[in-house]
Design an enzyme around this catalytic site. Structure first.
Site, PDB file in Angstrom:
ATOM      1  N   GLY A 123       0.825  -1.206   0.000  1.00 55.64           N
ATOM      2  CA  GLY A 123       0.000   0.000   0.000  1.00 55.64           C
ATOM      3  C   GLY A 123       0.858   1.255   0.000  1.00 55.64           C
ATOM      4  O   GLY A 123       2.088   1.198  -0.104  1.00 55.64           O
TER       5      GLY A 123
ATOM      6  N   ASP B 190       1.091  -8.589   2.311  1.00 54.92           N
ATOM      7  CA  ASP B 190      -0.030  -7.853   1.712  1.00 54.92           C
ATOM      8  C   ASP B 190      -0.892  -8.838   0.937  1.00 54.92           C
ATOM      9  O   ASP B 190      -0.419  -9.887   0.512  1.00 54.92           O
ATOM     10  CB  ASP B 190       0.484  -6.749   0.771  1.00 54.92           C
ATOM     11  CG  ASP B 190      -0.536  -5.628   0.589  1.00 54.92           C
ATOM     12  OD1 ASP B 190      -0.307  -4.523   1.092  1.00 54.92           O
ATOM     13  OD2 ASP B 190      -1.579  -5.877  -0.068  1.00 54.92           O
TER      14      ASP B 190
ATOM     15  N   ASP C 279      -3.822 -13.097   3.112  1.00 56.89           N
ATOM     16  CA  ASP C 279      -4.946 -12.326   3.637  1.00 56.89           C
ATOM     17  C   ASP C 279      -4.841 -12.338   5.166  1.00 56.89           C
ATOM     18  O   ASP C 279      -5.017 -13.386   5.797  1.00 56.89           O
ATOM     19  CB  ASP C 279      -6.249 -12.998   3.151  1.00 56.89           C
ATOM     20  CG  ASP C 279      -7.483 -12.268   3.654  1.00 56.89           C
ATOM     21  OD1 ASP C 279      -7.354 -11.374   4.520  1.00 56.89           O
ATOM     22  OD2 ASP C 279      -8.582 -12.596   3.165  1.00 56.89           O
TER      23      ASP C 279
ATOM     24  N   TYR D 140     -15.247   4.258   9.573  1.00 62.18           N
ATOM     25  CA  TYR D 140     -13.793   4.118   9.447  1.00 62.18           C
ATOM     26  C   TYR D 140     -13.107   4.592  10.733  1.00 62.18           C
ATOM     27  O   TYR D 140     -12.305   3.852  11.335  1.00 62.18           O
ATOM     28  CB  TYR D 140     -13.306   4.921   8.232  1.00 62.18           C
ATOM     29  CG  TYR D 140     -11.802   5.045   8.134  1.00 62.18           C
ATOM     30  CD1 TYR D 140     -11.011   3.949   7.797  1.00 62.18           C
ATOM     31  CD2 TYR D 140     -11.159   6.262   8.379  1.00 62.18           C
ATOM     32  CE1 TYR D 140      -9.627   4.062   7.715  1.00 62.18           C
ATOM     33  CE2 TYR D 140      -9.787   6.388   8.296  1.00 62.18           C
ATOM     34  CZ  TYR D 140      -9.020   5.291   7.967  1.00 62.18           C
ATOM     35  OH  TYR D 140      -7.651   5.402   7.890  1.00 62.18           O
TER      36      TYR D 140
ATOM     37  N   LYS E  99     -11.093   2.270  13.415  1.00 64.32           N
ATOM     38  CA  LYS E  99      -9.664   2.518  13.654  1.00 64.32           C
ATOM     39  C   LYS E  99      -9.431   2.777  15.144  1.00 64.32           C
ATOM     40  O   LYS E  99      -8.428   2.356  15.708  1.00 64.32           O
ATOM     41  CB  LYS E  99      -9.156   3.695  12.808  1.00 64.32           C
ATOM     42  CG  LYS E  99      -9.054   3.427  11.308  1.00 64.32           C
ATOM     43  CD  LYS E  99      -8.025   2.362  10.936  1.00 64.32           C
ATOM     44  CE  LYS E  99      -6.604   2.812  11.164  1.00 64.32           C
ATOM     45  NZ  LYS E  99      -5.627   1.799  10.698  1.00 64.32           N
TER      46      LYS E  99
HETATM   47  N1  LIG Z   1      -4.621   7.193   3.445  1.00 61.76           N
HETATM   48  C1  LIG Z   1      -4.789   8.108   4.370  1.00 61.76           C
HETATM   49  O1  LIG Z   1      -5.107   9.281   4.081  1.00 61.76           O
HETATM   50  C2  LIG Z   1      -4.588   7.766   5.832  1.00 61.76           C
HETATM   51  C3  LIG Z   1      -4.737   8.785   6.783  1.00 61.76           C
HETATM   52  C4  LIG Z   1      -4.545   8.477   8.120  1.00 61.76           C
HETATM   53  C5  LIG Z   1      -4.209   7.184   8.504  1.00 61.76           C
HETATM   54  N2  LIG Z   1      -4.097   6.222   7.568  1.00 61.76           N
HETATM   55  C6  LIG Z   1      -3.754   4.849   8.016  1.00 61.76           C
HETATM   56  O2  LIG Z   1      -2.469   4.557   7.518  1.00 61.76           O
HETATM   57  C7  LIG Z   1      -2.367   3.164   7.180  1.00 61.76           C
HETATM   58  C8  LIG Z   1      -1.832   3.031   5.763  1.00 61.76           C
HETATM   59  O3  LIG Z   1      -2.744   3.700   4.891  1.00 61.76           O
HETATM   60  P1  LIG Z   1      -2.539   3.648   3.312  1.00 61.76           P
HETATM   61  O4  LIG Z   1      -3.289   4.785   2.746  1.00 61.76           O
HETATM   62  O5  LIG Z   1      -1.095   3.426   2.982  1.00 61.76           O
HETATM   63  O6  LIG Z   1      -3.366   2.328   2.987  1.00 61.76           O
HETATM   64  P2  LIG Z   1      -3.493   1.548   1.603  1.00 61.76           P
HETATM   65  O7  LIG Z   1      -2.767   2.251   0.508  1.00 61.76           O
HETATM   66  O8  LIG Z   1      -4.944   1.224   1.460  1.00 61.76           O
HETATM   67  O9  LIG Z   1      -2.661   0.221   1.933  1.00 61.76           O
HETATM   68  C9  LIG Z   1      -3.166  -0.819   2.721  1.00 61.76           C
HETATM   69  C10 LIG Z   1      -2.657  -2.105   2.114  1.00 61.76           C
HETATM   70  O10 LIG Z   1      -3.168  -3.199   2.890  1.00 61.76           O
HETATM   71  C11 LIG Z   1      -3.685  -4.159   1.975  1.00 61.76           C
HETATM   72  N3  LIG Z   1      -4.702  -4.999   2.583  1.00 61.76           N
HETATM   73  C12 LIG Z   1      -6.035  -4.728   2.696  1.00 61.76           C
HETATM   74  N4  LIG Z   1      -6.668  -5.785   3.220  1.00 61.76           N
HETATM   75  C13 LIG Z   1      -5.729  -6.748   3.446  1.00 61.76           C
HETATM   76  C14 LIG Z   1      -5.796  -8.076   3.945  1.00 61.76           C
HETATM   77  N5  LIG Z   1      -6.946  -8.619   4.327  1.00 61.76           N
HETATM   78  N6  LIG Z   1      -4.641  -8.781   4.036  1.00 61.76           N
HETATM   79  C15 LIG Z   1      -3.470  -8.230   3.644  1.00 61.76           C
HETATM   80  N7  LIG Z   1      -3.349  -6.982   3.133  1.00 61.76           N
HETATM   81  C16 LIG Z   1      -4.479  -6.252   3.036  1.00 61.76           C
HETATM   82  C17 LIG Z   1      -4.268  -3.306   0.878  1.00 61.76           C
HETATM   83  O11 LIG Z   1      -4.567  -4.059  -0.281  1.00 61.76           O
HETATM   84  P3  LIG Z   1      -5.849  -3.594  -1.185  1.00 61.76           P
HETATM   85  O12 LIG Z   1      -5.465  -2.256  -1.764  1.00 61.76           O
HETATM   86  O13 LIG Z   1      -5.990  -4.672  -2.185  1.00 61.76           O
HETATM   87  O14 LIG Z   1      -7.015  -3.475  -0.239  1.00 61.76           O
HETATM   88  C18 LIG Z   1      -3.152  -2.301   0.675  1.00 61.76           C
HETATM   89  O15 LIG Z   1      -2.117  -2.810  -0.144  1.00 61.76           O
HETATM   90  C19 LIG Z   1      -3.763   2.590   7.401  1.00 61.76           C
HETATM   91  O16 LIG Z   1      -3.784   1.894   8.608  1.00 61.76           O
HETATM   92  C20 LIG Z   1      -4.679   3.790   7.459  1.00 61.76           C
HETATM   93  O17 LIG Z   1      -5.792   3.568   8.295  1.00 61.76           O
HETATM   94  C21 LIG Z   1      -4.265   6.478   6.238  1.00 61.76           C
END
Ligand SMILES: NC(=O)c1ccc[n+]([C@@H]2O[C@H](COP(=O)([O-])OP(=O)(O)OC[C@H]3O[C@@H](n4cnc5c(N)ncnc54)[C@H](OP(=O)(O)O)[C@@H]3O)[C@@H](O)[C@H]2O)c1
Length: 300
Positions: free
Chosen positions: A10, A30, A48, A137, A141
């Site tokens: 991700g 992942d 998963d 969400y 979290k």
């Molecule tokens: N993005 C934001 O603006 C933001 C802001 C504040 C905090 N955060 C937190 O920061 C963290 C990283 O965010 P991010 O934006 O980098 O997230 P992301 O790009 O959605 O990356 C998450 C990764 O986890 C994978 N994943 C999902 N379900 C899974 C499963 N069952 N088993 C294994 N892997 C799985 C996803 O695959 P798929 O894409 O196929 O689902 C993706 O590759 C998260 O915990 C999020 O809550 C994010």
């Protein structure tokens, strides 16, 4: 150190792998294929993490010093229509990862969000402010945070916000892609937050791991780029830096946009504690945006 990263393909996971692989043994997990980063195929497991037995087995096999748990159901509107999935991935699976950490005495770093707040505060949220999420969400979290707190002594919860970077769905890419197709973009101007570059956050996490993890007081830490803006102001800056012309941007309200999930109107995080322990702030978000646009250009 041996560091296992969930969600390694991700947006933040990729940046963390790239940053940490120079000095540590990094293992990624992942559901998606290995991302294009410094991770070797041998250090990556496609699985998963909602499969409890599989993930516990993998954690015990790897026996990492640290697990950075990035994987989450990050689709904020998707969480509203699929609360069961949000509960499973953001809460139950986080508890399973914490259980794995307990079994292997690993330190857990859990990445959380500004969306745990309701946005009613008039000044930036500190680590001492009481969360009150207003969407599924944020609620899940926060329950993930609670699961980590309840089960472990050795943990750090890092709250961040408005992430952008390569490898994930993010606002900068969405705006640039829409600007290619549309003549007028309507962008919300009544939500204020801190855009944060995944690469800068990864650098901060790496430095906390190297310098502060053994001595950190309190187990919650806000880390974002410096400064704040509305989504509309963010979009205008993207337009300016990317030299986009012939497309209008219109400010609108959250109500006009009408997304399924409510968002906090103000979710700026106060980084004073991070400054106190690391003696620095992350660079301003505008500077970070410039570097991300360069990164995009160089990757074409
Ligand atoms: N993005 C934001 O603006 C933001 C802001 C504040 C905090 N955060 C937190 O920061 C963290 C990283 O965010 P991010 O934006 O980098 O997230 P992301 O790009 O959605 O990356 C998450 C990764 O986890 C994978 N994943 C999902 N379900 C899974 C499963 N069952 N088993 C294994 N892997 C799985 C996803 O695959 P798929 O894409 O196929 O689902 C993706 O590759 C998260 O915990 C999020 O809550 C994010």
């Amino acid at each position: 150190m041996k560091i296992l990263i969930t969600g390694s393909s991700g947006m933040l996971g990729q940046a963390l792998c790239a940053k940490l692989a120079d000095r540590h043994e990094v293992i990624g997990i992942d559901i998606k294929e290995v991302a294009e980063c410094k991770l070797q195929l041998a250090d990556f497991f496609q699985l998963d993490i909602t499969d409890r037995n599989l993930i516990i087995q993998k954690i015990e096999e790897v026996a990492p010093d640290i697990i950075i748990h990035c994987a989450a159901y990050t689709d904020v509107d998707g969480c509203e229509s699929n609360p069961e999935k949000a509960q499973e991935l953001n809460v139950a699976t986080t508890a399973t990862i914490a259980e794995g950490c307990k079994l292997t005495s690993s330190y857990m770093i859990y990445i959380s969000t500004d969306f745990v707040f309701d946005g009613k505060k008039k000044s930036p949220y500190t680590e001492k402010d009481r969360p009150n999420p207003i969407n599924i969400y944020g609620k899940t979290k926060l329950e993930g945070e609670d699961a980590v707190k309840d089960m472990l002594d050795k943990y750090l919860i890092i709250r961040t916000s408005w992430l952008f970077g390569k490898g994930g769905k993010n606002f900068v890419d969405i705006i640039l892609n829409r600007a290619k197709k549309e003549k007028e973009l309507k962008v919300v101007n009544d939500q204020i937050g801190c855009p944060t570059y995944a690469i800068d956050l990864a650098g901060a996490v790496a430095s906390v791991i190297s310098n502060q993890l053994p001595v950190i007081s309190g187990r919650l830490l806000n880390i974002t780029n410096s400064g704040s803006c509305t989504w509309y102001e963010f979009a205008r800056e993207i337009f300016g830096l990317a030299n986009i012309s012939g497309v209008d941007i219109m400010p609108i309200s959250s109500e006009e946009l009408g997304r399924p999930a409510r968002r906090p109107k103000m979710s700026v995080l106060d980084n004073t504690k991070f400054r106190e322990i690391s003696d620095r702030y992350l660079p301003p978000w505008r500077d970070a945006l410039k570097r991300y646009l360069e990164e995009r250009k160089n990757n074409k």
